[in-house]
Design a protein around this motif. Structure first.
Motif, PDB file in Angstrom:
ATOM      1  N   THR A 206     -30.540  -0.434  12.637  1.00 37.15           N
ATOM      2  CA  THR A 206     -29.284   0.320  12.302  1.00 37.15           C
ATOM      3  C   THR A 206     -28.356   0.627  13.379  1.00 37.15           C
ATOM      4  O   THR A 206     -28.803   0.643  14.640  1.00 37.15           O
ATOM      5  CB  THR A 206     -29.880   1.774  11.582  1.00 37.15           C
ATOM      6  N   PRO A 207     -27.192   0.913  13.144  1.00 39.49           N
ATOM      7  CA  PRO A 207     -26.523   0.844  11.882  1.00 39.49           C
ATOM      8  C   PRO A 207     -26.139  -0.732  11.538  1.00 39.49           C
ATOM      9  O   PRO A 207     -25.930  -1.461  12.537  1.00 39.49           O
ATOM     10  CB  PRO A 207     -25.253   1.439  11.849  1.00 39.49           C
ATOM     11  N   THR A 208     -26.413  -1.133  10.281  1.00 42.95           N
ATOM     12  CA  THR A 208     -25.739  -2.307   9.756  1.00 42.95           C
ATOM     13  C   THR A 208     -24.801  -2.216   8.750  1.00 42.95           C
ATOM     14  O   THR A 208     -24.973  -1.197   7.723  1.00 42.95           O
ATOM     15  CB  THR A 208     -26.792  -3.233   9.203  1.00 42.95           C
ATOM     16  N   PHE A 209     -23.520  -2.648   8.942  1.00 35.11           N
ATOM     17  CA  PHE A 209     -22.531  -2.430   7.998  1.00 35.11           C
ATOM     18  C   PHE A 209     -22.107  -3.696   7.040  1.00 35.11           C
ATOM     19  O   PHE A 209     -22.165  -4.609   7.717  1.00 35.11           O
ATOM     20  CB  PHE A 209     -21.057  -1.976   8.618  1.00 35.11           C
ATOM     21  N   VAL A 210     -22.374  -3.534   5.788  1.00 33.23           N
ATOM     22  CA  VAL A 210     -22.410  -4.840   5.150  1.00 33.23           C
ATOM     23  C   VAL A 210     -21.054  -4.396   4.255  1.00 33.23           C
ATOM     24  O   VAL A 210     -20.950  -3.567   3.511  1.00 33.23           O
ATOM     25  CB  VAL A 210     -23.456  -5.071   4.148  1.00 33.23           C
ATOM     26  N   LEU A 211     -20.233  -5.527   4.060  1.00 31.96           N
ATOM     27  CA  LEU A 211     -19.038  -5.500   2.980  1.00 31.96           C
ATOM     28  C   LEU A 211     -19.425  -6.213   1.812  1.00 31.96           C
ATOM     29  O   LEU A 211     -19.767  -7.339   2.010  1.00 31.96           O
ATOM     30  CB  LEU A 211     -17.832  -6.235   3.670  1.00 31.96           C
ATOM     31  N   LEU A 212     -19.269  -5.382   0.751  1.00 30.49           N
ATOM     32  CA  LEU A 212     -19.627  -6.288  -0.535  1.00 30.49           C
ATOM     33  C   LEU A 212     -18.124  -6.523  -1.231  1.00 30.49           C
ATOM     34  O   LEU A 212     -17.220  -5.513  -1.097  1.00 30.49           O
ATOM     35  CB  LEU A 212     -20.378  -5.190  -1.408  1.00 30.49           C
ATOM     36  N   GLU A 213     -18.258  -7.457  -1.975  1.00 32.75           N
ATOM     37  CA  GLU A 213     -17.258  -7.706  -2.903  1.00 32.75           C
ATOM     38  C   GLU A 213     -17.868  -7.987  -4.260  1.00 32.75           C
ATOM     39  O   GLU A 213     -18.677  -8.777  -4.430  1.00 32.75           O
ATOM     40  CB  GLU A 213     -16.389  -8.921  -2.586  1.00 32.75           C
ATOM     41  N   ASP A 214     -17.642  -6.864  -5.273  1.00 37.42           N
ATOM     42  CA  ASP A 214     -18.285  -7.034  -6.507  1.00 37.42           C
ATOM     43  C   ASP A 214     -19.743  -6.922  -6.290  1.00 37.42           C
ATOM     44  O   ASP A 214     -20.330  -7.645  -6.952  1.00 37.42           O
ATOM     45  CB  ASP A 214     -17.797  -8.228  -7.200  1.00 37.42           C
ATOM     46  N   GLY A 215     -20.165  -6.303  -5.575  1.00 37.29           N
ATOM     47  CA  GLY A 215     -21.616  -5.970  -5.243  1.00 37.29           C
ATOM     48  C   GLY A 215     -22.324  -7.055  -4.529  1.00 37.29           C
ATOM     49  O   GLY A 215     -23.603  -7.264  -4.458  1.00 37.29           O
ATOM     50  N   VAL A 216     -21.661  -8.253  -3.844  1.00 38.86           N
ATOM     51  CA  VAL A 216     -22.375  -9.326  -3.055  1.00 38.86           C
ATOM     52  C   VAL A 216     -21.592  -9.193  -1.754  1.00 38.86           C
ATOM     53  O   VAL A 216     -20.268  -9.139  -1.491  1.00 38.86           O
ATOM     54  CB  VAL A 216     -21.643 -10.750  -3.900  1.00 38.86           C
ATOM     55  N   GLU A 217     -22.504  -9.499  -0.803  1.00 35.96           N
ATOM     56  CA  GLU A 217     -22.165  -9.323   0.429  1.00 35.96           C
ATOM     57  C   GLU A 217     -21.227 -10.347   0.820  1.00 35.96           C
ATOM     58  O   GLU A 217     -21.296 -11.746   0.702  1.00 35.96           O
ATOM     59  CB  GLU A 217     -23.370  -9.788   1.444  1.00 35.96           C
ATOM     60  N   THR A 218     -19.938 -10.207   1.731  1.00 37.01           N
ATOM     61  CA  THR A 218     -18.886 -11.097   2.125  1.00 37.01           C
ATOM     62  C   THR A 218     -19.199 -11.040   3.449  1.00 37.01           C
ATOM     63  O   THR A 218     -18.479 -12.020   4.138  1.00 37.01           O
ATOM     64  CB  THR A 218     -17.662 -10.640   1.690  1.00 37.01           C
ATOM     65  N   GLY A 219     -19.517 -10.158   4.349  1.00 35.18           N
ATOM     66  CA  GLY A 219     -19.736 -10.225   5.712  1.00 35.18           C
ATOM     67  C   GLY A 219     -20.436  -8.837   6.367  1.00 35.18           C
ATOM     68  O   GLY A 219     -20.677  -8.035   5.450  1.00 35.18           O
TER      69      GLY A 219
END
Length: 118
Positions: free
Chosen positions: A80-93
């Motif tokens: 931590t921390p880990t930041f995960v970008l989601l698009e429609d619930g799926v990781e994009t980065g």
């Protein structure tokens, strides 16, 4: 005339609003994480007011908790921390760790731009 103007505004704004709701930023954190505390001090207060915060609202998750059913990540974060970008619930980065505000904002902006380009 007013109805046409309103229709034009709706045609321009609704796709952008729908796109903004599709993105979400997950923050995986845990108690005692000093870098999470730094992020909370340096970024959290203004995050929802920024362009990035409006494009990808923040959702906090505890590192050791099971993943919510509406979240699909490439791999479960390990620190931590880990930041995960989601698009429609799926990781994009993702951004692993917190290198300070000067690095965080450009990294996040790049993730959001990459998601928008797809």
């Amino acid at each position: 005339m007013a109805a046409r103007f309103l229709l034009l505004i709706m045609m321009l704004v609704l796709p952008v609003a729908a796109r903004a709701e599709a993105l979400q930023l997950l923050m995986f954190e845990q108690p005692g994480c000093i870098y999470c505390a730094r992020w909370n001090e340096e970024v959290a207060p203004q995050y929802p007011l920024t362009t990035e915060g409006k494009a990808a609202p923040l959702r906090r998750l505890q590192l050791r908790d099971p993943l919510p059913e509406d979240v699909a990540v490439a791999s479960k974060p390990v620190f931590t921390p880990t930041f995960v970008l989601l698009e429609d619930g799926v990781e994009t980065g993702r951004i692993e760790g917190y290198p300070g505000a000067d690095f965080f904002w450009p990294l996040l902006a790049e993730l959001i731009a990459d998601a928008a380009a797809e």
